[in-house]
Design an enzyme around this catalytic site. Structure first.
Site, PDB file in Angstrom:
ATOM      1  N   ASN A  39       0.859  -1.175   0.000  1.00 29.26           N
ATOM      2  CA  ASN A  39       0.000   0.000   0.000  1.00 29.26           C
ATOM      3  C   ASN A  39       0.903   1.236   0.000  1.00 29.26           C
ATOM      4  OD1 ASN A  39      -1.723   2.234   1.046  1.00 29.26           O
ATOM      5  ND2 ASN A  39      -3.242   0.601   1.146  1.00 29.26           N
ATOM      6  N   ALA A  40       0.592   2.197  -0.836  1.00 30.60           N
ATOM      7  CA  ALA A  40       1.451   3.371  -1.027  1.00 30.60           C
ATOM      8  C   ALA A  40       1.193   4.493  -0.016  1.00 30.60           C
ATOM      9  CB  ALA A  40       1.269   3.913  -2.444  1.00 30.60           C
TER      10      ALA A  40
END
Length: 167
Positions: A39-40
């Site tokens: 997840n960024a």
């Protein structure tokens, strides 16, 4: 599976509220927002506010708070097999009390949605119940930081998040 969300991350001086939909499986296991390594979210927060994934979780949280950013989810609980937002069973959603949160955090002038599902859930389940005094809040739907939203490159996500959060 019935997933329970987390309490909000915020202090009394929050100016921006970032809302996700509901923590995914890895986040639930680790009891941390956006714990899925692909997840960024924390990578973006690192680039914008120095609250990157290389820091201990508590330091990342403090980095957000120090920059006036609160973090929560639209859903307090819901049934969702797996971690995909598309798998949330709409009839099972219990929304968080965002009206009370916003009333208790009067400096919040911008609510950002981490992806279109969070925005859609908010519009459907929360917005109709908000008092008129809270309708002046600005809203922005940002590209999802989820690894499931891989069609958009990281740099474009970063640019779009920066344009909203740093103005």
């Amino acid at each position: 599976m019935h997933a329970q969300g987390f309490p909000p991350i915020a202090d009394a001086h929050a100016r921006i509220l970032v809302l996700g939909s509901l923590p995914g499986q890895v986040s639930l296991q680790r009891q941390q927002y956006y714990a899925q390594p692909q997840n960024a979210f924390w990578k973006i927060m690192g680039r914008l506010f120095g609250a990157g994934p290389g820091l201990p979780y508590a330091d990342r949280v403090q980095g957000l708070i120090g920059n006036g950013i609160a973090l929560w989810d639209v859903c307090a609980a819901a049934q969702r097999p797996g971690s995909l937002d598309s798998a949330i069973v709409h009839s099972s959603v219990v929304p968080n009390d965002l009206a009370a949160f916003l009333a208790n955090h009067p400096d919040v002038g911008l609510v950002c949605f981490n992806g279109s599902k969070a925005a859609e859930l908010y519009r459907r389940l929360v917005l109709p119940g908000l008092p008129d005094t809270l309708h002046a809040i600005r809203y922005a739907t940002l590209p999802s930081t989820s690894p499931a939203h891989a069609a958009m490159p990281f740099e474009e996500k970063l640019t779009r998040w920066a344009a909203v959060l740093q103005n």
